[in-house]
Design an enzyme around this catalytic site. Structure first.
Site, short mmCIF file in Angstrom:
data_model
loop_
_atom_site.label_atom_id
_atom_site.label_comp_id
_atom_site.label_asym_id
_atom_site.label_seq_id
_atom_site.Cartn_x
_atom_site.Cartn_y
_atom_site.Cartn_z
N ASP A 76 3.63 7.56 3.02
CA ASP A 76 4.41 6.48 2.40
C ASP A 76 5.08 5.67 3.51
OD1 ASP A 76 6.48 5.17 0.53
OD2 ASP A 76 5.37 6.43 -0.88
N ASP A 77 6.25 5.13 3.27
CA ASP A 77 6.90 4.22 4.23
C ASP A 77 7.23 4.96 5.54
OD1 ASP A 77 8.05 1.92 5.24
OD2 ASP A 77 9.46 1.66 3.57
N LYS A 152 -0.92 2.16 -1.37
CA LYS A 152 0.25 1.89 -2.21
C LYS A 152 0.92 0.65 -1.63
CE LYS A 152 4.82 3.84 -3.34
NZ LYS A 152 5.65 5.07 -3.33
N ASP A 154 3.95 -1.71 -1.92
CA ASP A 154 5.30 -1.78 -2.48
C ASP A 154 5.73 -3.25 -2.63
OD1 ASP A 154 7.72 -0.82 -3.42
OD2 ASP A 154 8.00 0.59 -1.77
N SER A 186 3.21 -1.84 -7.11
CA SER A 186 4.61 -1.66 -7.53
C SER A 186 5.11 -2.87 -8.32
CB SER A 186 5.50 -1.42 -6.31
OG SER A 186 5.10 -0.26 -5.64
N ARG A 211 3.50 1.55 -10.48
CA ARG A 211 4.83 2.08 -10.71
C ARG A 211 5.53 1.15 -11.70
NH1 ARG A 211 7.81 4.46 -7.08
NH2 ARG A 211 9.41 3.97 -8.60
N ASP A 215 12.45 4.49 -8.83
CA ASP A 215 12.06 5.67 -8.06
C ASP A 215 12.63 6.92 -8.70
OD1 ASP A 215 10.96 3.97 -6.21
OD2 ASP A 215 12.25 4.59 -4.54
#
Ligand SMILES: *[C@@H]1O[C@H](CO)[C@@H](O)[C@H](O)[C@H]1NC(C)=O
Ligand SMILES: *[C@@H]1O[C@H](CO)[C@@H](O)[C@H](O)[C@H]1NC(C)=O
Length: 426
Positions: A76-77, A152, A154, A186, A211, A215
């Site tokens: 992820d990030d 993913k 965002d 997202s 999403r 979160d």
């Protein structure tokens, strides 16, 4: 009328067609457990690094997660350097990813796993690393060189109104590379956050998963908040899920600090009913066996991965005091005509309470079912639907069953009886 019919046919027929995510994606992601830990001197086992990813890859294979279906391993990030290279390209953090992303990708693929990565559609990622805006083409080319399988994307540092065009455009660039890359958006989460009403039809046409909302955090309060929101908003979301495109209530908390075993079972059951992506985020080196068992429950994974791909619904709920207070019933129809039924208690007090449900409340057809406890604590029982269905649920817990219709067996019984009668009569 014809126009209406044609329109509904068209609007349900369009969906992203990249051959991926025909069942909800399963895998592991760094974020929920490891966040943006970047200090490898202080936290060598927890920092976002190639060591963490390789260790997780090894454990996903050796401990049976890959065999159970968890195939994507995603960063992820917080994997980037704070600035792009002189050639304008994204640069992985040089201390934490010294071998580079292609080497890490090869390692992951060598284990039989698939490689997931994270970027952000805006100027910056949520944690402040370089985003893709203005560099879409070069970043996609870079991801393709690294042979990623999952992205993913965002939505920090970008106007949510720009997403209706932005996410589809980015998806078209991904498609044009010819490499099948699962596309996690997202897009609706940021629009819902601004009280906009996302166009889920368009989202399902362009993304493999998305999403929808906030979160998830590592607590029962956060888990139930997300469950409540998905239940409350199911009418405008659930029908957009299906093979190739899924609503995503966010990562599994299971095995971390915030959920008890009962609460972890609730998340696994409700995520199975919701046809949600099963993305673990936990240290697989130290996970306790009772949580591992939940993540590896084959019968529950089978519900989640059911080929019909129909998202289930919260069909019954009582919020207030009194008998059956804070209980809810979640139901998912499966391809073989059976139903997965989760009976959740949001009560945190007391002892296991018993409750009874009619088949109208459970929205089940009136017939006899063979009922299997998917957590395998109760024996199989037969339920005719003429009396209430009895459950006894732990505080902040779940009972999760598969209701298998007995119809065919009964018809066979009647046939046999008729044959016997005929013979007697003759
Ligand atoms: C992104 O950064 C550029 C350059 O600083 C700026 O012009 C632009 O307005 C920013 N875009 C957004 C959506 O913040
Ligand atoms: C690109 O889109 C076409 C049309 O929807 C689809 O058939 C194809 O599989 C896609 N390819 C990739 C690599 O996503």
């Amino acid at each position: 009328m014809l126009v209406v019919w044609l329109f509904s046919l068209l609007s349900t027929a369009y969906a992203l067609d990249n051959g991926l995510a025909l069942t909800p994606p399963m895998g592991w992601l760094t974020w929920e457990r490891f966040r943006c830990i970047t200090d490898c001197k202080k936290y060598p086992n927890e920092c976002i690094s190639e060591d963490l990813i390789k260790r997780t890859a090894d454990l996903m294979v050796s401990d049976g997660y890959l065999d159970a279906g968890y195939e994507y391993l995603g960063i992820d990030d917080c994997w980037l350097e704070k600035t792009r290279g002189e050639d304008g390209r994204m640069v992985p953090d040089k201390n934490r990813f010294p071998s580079g992303m292609k080497a890490l990708s090869d390692y992951i693929h060598g284990k039989g796993l698939k490689f997931g990565m994270y970027e952000d559609y805006g100027n910056k990622t949520c944690a402040g690393y370089p985003g893709v805006l203005g560099n879409e083409k070069i970043d996609i080319d870079t991801f393709v060189e690294w042979e990623i399988d999952y992205l993913k994307l965002d939505g920090c540092y970008i106007d949510p109104k720009a997403m209706d065009e932005g996410y589809p455009n980015f998806g078209k660039l991904l498609n044009a590379t010819g490499r099948p890359i699962l596309y996690s958006c997202s897009w609706p989460a940021y629009q819902e956050d601004k009280s906009m009403r996302p166009n889920y039809g368009s989202i399902a046409e362009h993304c493999n998963l998305w999403r929808n909302w906030d979160d998830i955090e590592d607590s029962w309060a956060s888990l139930t908040k997300i469950m409540n929101w998905f239940g409350d908003n199911q009418d405008r979301m659930a029908s957009h899920a299906g093979p190739g495109h899924w609503n995503d209530p966010d990562m599994l908390l299971i095995g971390n600090f915030g959920l008890s075993v009962d609460q972890a079972r609730v998340q696994m059951a409700v995520w199975a009913v919701l046809a949600a992506p099963l993305l673990m985020s936990v240290d697989l080196a130290t996970i306790r066996p009772e949580f591992k068992e939940i993540l590896l429950n084959k019968d529950i994974i089978a519900v989640n991965q059911d080929e019909l791909g129909k998202q289930g619904l919260r069909v019954w709920q009582k919020k207030d005091y009194g008998l059956r207070s804070k209980l809810e019933v979640w139901k998912r129809e499966l391809h073989d005509g059976s139903f997965a039924m989760a009976f959740v208690s949001q009560r945190e007090d007391g002892i296991p309470y018993a409750a009874s449900f009619t088949n109208e409340e459970m929205q089940l057809p009136k017939q006899t079912f063979e009922v299997h406890d998917l957590y395998k604590e109760e024996p199989v029982r037969s339920w005719s639907g003429s009396e209430g269905f009895e459950v006894r649920i732990n505080p902040s817990g779940v009972k999760f069953y598969k209701f298998i219709p007995k119809k065919t067996v009964e018809i066979a019984d009647i046939t046999v009886k008729l044959l016997v009668n005929n013979q007697v009569n003759n």
